[in-house]
Design a protein around this motif. Structure first.
Motif, PDB file in Angstrom:
ATOM      1  N   LEU A  65      -8.319  29.134  11.241  1.00  0.00           N
ATOM      2  CA  LEU A  65      -8.058  28.525  12.574  1.00  0.00           C
ATOM      3  C   LEU A  65      -7.914  26.528  11.518  1.00  0.00           C
ATOM      4  O   LEU A  65      -7.006  26.550  11.673  1.00  0.00           O
ATOM      5  N   ILE A  66      -8.392  27.045  10.285  1.00  0.00           N
ATOM      6  CA  ILE A  66      -7.885  25.815   8.719  1.00  0.00           C
ATOM      7  C   ILE A  66      -7.919  25.911   7.534  1.00  0.00           C
ATOM      8  O   ILE A  66      -9.005  27.011   7.975  1.00  0.00           O
ATOM      9  N   THR A  67      -7.392  26.047   6.846  1.00  0.00           N
ATOM     10  CA  THR A  67      -6.921  26.284   5.612  1.00  0.00           C
ATOM     11  C   THR A  67      -7.591  24.833   4.853  1.00  0.00           C
ATOM     12  O   THR A  67      -6.096  24.441   4.203  1.00  0.00           O
ATOM     13  N   PRO A  68      -8.420  24.060   4.503  1.00  0.00           N
ATOM     14  CA  PRO A  68      -8.384  23.047   3.799  1.00  0.00           C
ATOM     15  C   PRO A  68      -7.712  23.139   2.305  1.00  0.00           C
ATOM     16  O   PRO A  68      -7.801  24.594   1.695  1.00  0.00           O
ATOM     17  N   LYS A  69      -7.071  22.675   1.858  1.00  0.00           N
ATOM     18  CA  LYS A  69      -7.098  21.989  -0.111  1.00  0.00           C
ATOM     19  C   LYS A  69      -8.815  22.342  -0.844  1.00  0.00           C
ATOM     20  O   LYS A  69      -9.074  22.531  -0.027  1.00  0.00           O
ATOM     21  N   ARG A  70      -8.584  22.265  -1.616  1.00  0.00           N
ATOM     22  CA  ARG A  70      -9.630  22.632  -2.847  1.00  0.00           C
ATOM     23  C   ARG A  70      -8.935  22.235  -4.080  1.00  0.00           C
ATOM     24  O   ARG A  70      -8.371  21.160  -4.154  1.00  0.00           O
ATOM     25  N   SER A  71     -10.400  21.328  -4.088  1.00  0.00           N
ATOM     26  CA  SER A  71     -10.237  19.744  -5.588  1.00  0.00           C
ATOM     27  C   SER A  71     -10.296  21.165  -6.864  1.00  0.00           C
ATOM     28  O   SER A  71     -10.310  22.262  -6.533  1.00  0.00           O
ATOM     29  N   GLN A  72     -10.558  20.518  -7.793  1.00  0.00           N
ATOM     30  CA  GLN A  72     -10.066  21.454  -9.199  1.00  0.00           C
ATOM     31  C   GLN A  72     -11.310  21.798  -9.168  1.00  0.00           C
ATOM     32  O   GLN A  72     -11.949  22.612 -10.566  1.00  0.00           O
ATOM     33  N   GLY A  73     -12.575  21.047  -8.538  1.00  0.00           N
ATOM     34  CA  GLY A  73     -13.778  21.865  -8.654  1.00  0.00           C
ATOM     35  C   GLY A  73     -14.035  22.856  -7.637  1.00  0.00           C
ATOM     36  O   GLY A  73     -14.973  23.119  -7.438  1.00  0.00           O
ATOM     37  N   ASN A  74     -13.342  23.470  -6.924  1.00  0.00           N
ATOM     38  CA  ASN A  74     -13.136  23.693  -5.953  1.00  0.00           C
ATOM     39  C   ASN A  74     -13.936  23.941  -4.585  1.00  0.00           C
ATOM     40  O   ASN A  74     -14.426  24.571  -3.470  1.00  0.00           O
ATOM     41  N   THR A  75     -13.712  22.592  -4.478  1.00  0.00           N
ATOM     42  CA  THR A  75     -14.892  21.866  -3.112  1.00  0.00           C
ATOM     43  C   THR A  75     -13.740  21.699  -1.558  1.00  0.00           C
ATOM     44  O   THR A  75     -12.294  21.498  -2.585  1.00  0.00           O
ATOM     45  N   ARG A  76     -13.995  21.974  -0.764  1.00  0.00           N
ATOM     46  CA  ARG A  76     -12.935  21.595   0.031  1.00  0.00           C
ATOM     47  C   ARG A  76     -12.483  20.439   0.646  1.00  0.00           C
ATOM     48  O   ARG A  76     -13.343  19.245   0.498  1.00  0.00           O
ATOM     49  N   LEU A  77     -11.349  20.155   0.838  1.00  0.00           N
ATOM     50  CA  LEU A  77     -10.883  18.676   0.992  1.00  0.00           C
ATOM     51  C   LEU A  77      -9.947  18.749   2.008  1.00  0.00           C
ATOM     52  O   LEU A  77      -8.498  19.594   1.966  1.00  0.00           O
ATOM     53  N   TYR A  78     -10.139  18.412   3.266  1.00  0.00           N
ATOM     54  CA  TYR A  78      -9.567  18.294   4.569  1.00  0.00           C
ATOM     55  C   TYR A  78      -8.401  17.013   4.645  1.00  0.00           C
ATOM     56  O   TYR A  78      -9.174  15.790   4.158  1.00  0.00           O
ATOM     57  N   SER A  79      -7.281  17.167   5.243  1.00  0.00           N
ATOM     58  CA  SER A  79      -6.707  16.231   5.206  1.00  0.00           C
ATOM     59  C   SER A  79      -6.573  15.373   6.759  1.00  0.00           C
ATOM     60  O   SER A  79      -6.965  16.929   7.415  1.00  0.00           O
ATOM     61  N   GLN A  80      -5.688  14.318   7.308  1.00  0.00           N
ATOM     62  CA  GLN A  80      -5.891  13.912   8.449  1.00  0.00           C
ATOM     63  C   GLN A  80      -5.219  15.188   9.551  1.00  0.00           C
ATOM     64  O   GLN A  80      -5.554  15.553  10.681  1.00  0.00           O
ATOM     65  N   THR A  81      -4.301  15.351   8.512  1.00  0.00           N
ATOM     66  CA  THR A  81      -3.697  16.567   9.780  1.00  0.00           C
ATOM     67  C   THR A  81      -4.946  18.309  10.452  1.00  0.00           C
ATOM     68  O   THR A  81      -4.684  18.148  11.411  1.00  0.00           O
ATOM     69  N   ASP A  82      -5.692  17.878   8.994  1.00  0.00           N
ATOM     70  CA  ASP A  82      -7.218  19.354   9.560  1.00  0.00           C
ATOM     71  C   ASP A  82      -7.900  18.770  10.208  1.00  0.00           C
ATOM     72  O   ASP A  82      -8.315  19.265  11.099  1.00  0.00           O
ATOM     73  N   ARG A 123       0.844  -1.142   0.302  1.00  0.00           N
ATOM     74  CA  ARG A 123      -0.192   0.158   0.133  1.00  0.00           C
ATOM     75  C   ARG A 123       0.866   1.603  -0.510  1.00  0.00           C
ATOM     76  O   ARG A 123       1.750   1.169   0.795  1.00  0.00           O
ATOM     77  N   LYS A 124       0.119   2.421  -0.726  1.00  0.00           N
ATOM     78  CA  LYS A 124       1.513   4.005  -0.844  1.00  0.00           C
ATOM     79  C   LYS A 124       0.984   4.171   0.650  1.00  0.00           C
ATOM     80  O   LYS A 124      -0.867   4.357   0.532  1.00  0.00           O
ATOM     81  N   GLN A 125       2.040   4.716   1.346  1.00  0.00           N
ATOM     82  CA  GLN A 125       1.878   5.963   1.865  1.00  0.00           C
ATOM     83  C   GLN A 125       1.059   6.877   1.921  1.00  0.00           C
ATOM     84  O   GLN A 125       1.174   7.389   0.868  1.00  0.00           O
ATOM     85  N   LEU A 126      -0.271   7.408   2.828  1.00  0.00           N
ATOM     86  CA  LEU A 126      -0.754   8.404   2.034  1.00  0.00           C
ATOM     87  C   LEU A 126      -0.108   9.450   3.275  1.00  0.00           C
ATOM     88  O   LEU A 126      -0.319   9.244   4.178  1.00  0.00           O
ATOM     89  N   ASP A 127       0.324  10.807   2.352  1.00  0.00           N
ATOM     90  CA  ASP A 127       0.704  12.069   2.919  1.00  0.00           C
ATOM     91  C   ASP A 127      -0.593  12.286   4.029  1.00  0.00           C
ATOM     92  O   ASP A 127      -1.379  13.101   3.887  1.00  0.00           O
ATOM     93  N   PRO A 128      -0.498  12.446   5.174  1.00  0.00           N
ATOM     94  CA  PRO A 128      -0.930  13.203   6.395  1.00  0.00           C
ATOM     95  C   PRO A 128      -1.803  14.176   5.903  1.00  0.00           C
ATOM     96  O   PRO A 128      -2.519  14.725   6.519  1.00  0.00           O
ATOM     97  N   ARG A 129      -1.140  15.240   5.293  1.00  0.00           N
ATOM     98  CA  ARG A 129      -1.057  17.055   5.317  1.00  0.00           C
ATOM     99  C   ARG A 129      -2.808  17.192   3.896  1.00  0.00           C
ATOM    100  O   ARG A 129      -2.561  17.758   3.350  1.00  0.00           O
ATOM    101  N   GLN A 130      -2.405  15.426   2.394  1.00  0.00           N
ATOM    102  CA  GLN A 130      -2.617  15.949   1.410  1.00  0.00           C
ATOM    103  C   GLN A 130      -4.582  15.711   1.682  1.00  0.00           C
ATOM    104  O   GLN A 130      -5.433  14.902   2.562  1.00  0.00           O
ATOM    105  N   GLY A 131      -5.734  17.089   1.010  1.00  0.00           N
ATOM    106  CA  GLY A 131      -6.569  16.598   1.409  1.00  0.00           C
ATOM    107  C   GLY A 131      -7.756  15.556   0.765  1.00  0.00           C
ATOM    108  O   GLY A 131      -7.134  15.117  -0.632  1.00  0.00           O
ATOM    109  N   VAL A 132      -8.049  14.154   1.034  1.00  0.00           N
ATOM    110  CA  VAL A 132      -9.008  13.972   0.655  1.00  0.00           C
ATOM    111  C   VAL A 132     -10.361  13.516   1.066  1.00  0.00           C
ATOM    112  O   VAL A 132     -11.209  12.824   0.245  1.00  0.00           O
TER     113      VAL A 132
END
Length: 153
Positions: free
Chosen positions: A38-55, A4-13
């Motif tokens: 207080l929190i800054t989620p990543k954004r998908s190409q469609g501008n959807t909020r994507l939160y990481s495990q760190t978030d 299994r590929k290790q998932l980066d805990p900062r990657q928005g999923v």
């Protein structure tokens, strides 16, 4: 067996509903926290909020500070600022410690080099009849006059 590929805990999923559920709060609360910075989620190409495990872990920390410790959001912001400042100072301290260790090692090597050079300069002169200090004087001990800056002996 496939690895299994290790998932980066900062990657928005996680989408907002999943992140809110994982953090134990309402999705609207996440939007409020985002608007407060207080929190800054990543954004998908469609501008959807994507939160990481760190978030999600940060959201849980906010929840802990507000509900268990009774802090308001201004207090939480200040705690996060101080924690970030502390982390920067710890990083700086580690860097300075590494530099000090390196300088200490360089100094040790330089001292050893200088000591070795003295050994080569202080070679006893042992040709018979040509001693640096006559034998009669060596038996009595040798006094070397030292003149101080103020002229006293």
């Amino acid at each position: 067996m496939a690895r299994r590929k290790q998932l980066d805990p900062r990657q928005g999923v996680y989408m907002i509903s999943v992140a809110a559920q994982l953090a134990g709060m309402h999705p609207q609360t996440l939007r409020i926290y985002e608007s407060r910075g207080l929190i800054t989620p990543k954004r998908s190409q469609g501008n959807t909020r994507l939160y990481s495990q760190t978030d999600v872990e940060r959201l849980r920390r906010i929840q802990e500070l507000t509900s268990e410790m009774g802090m308001n959001l201004a207090g939480v912001e200040r705690v996060f600022e101080l924690e970030e400042q502390l982390e920067r100072m710890q990083d700086k301290m580690l860097k300075l410690e590494r530099e000090a260790e390196q300088m200490q090692e360089e100094l040790k090597l330089e001292i050893e080099r200088v000591q070795r050079s003295f050994k080569f300069e202080l070679v006893p002169y042992e040709e018979p009849g040509h001693a640096l200090i006559p034998a009669k004087e060596a038996a009595k001990g040798v006094r070397i006059p030292i003149t101080r800056r103020d002229g006293a002996r």
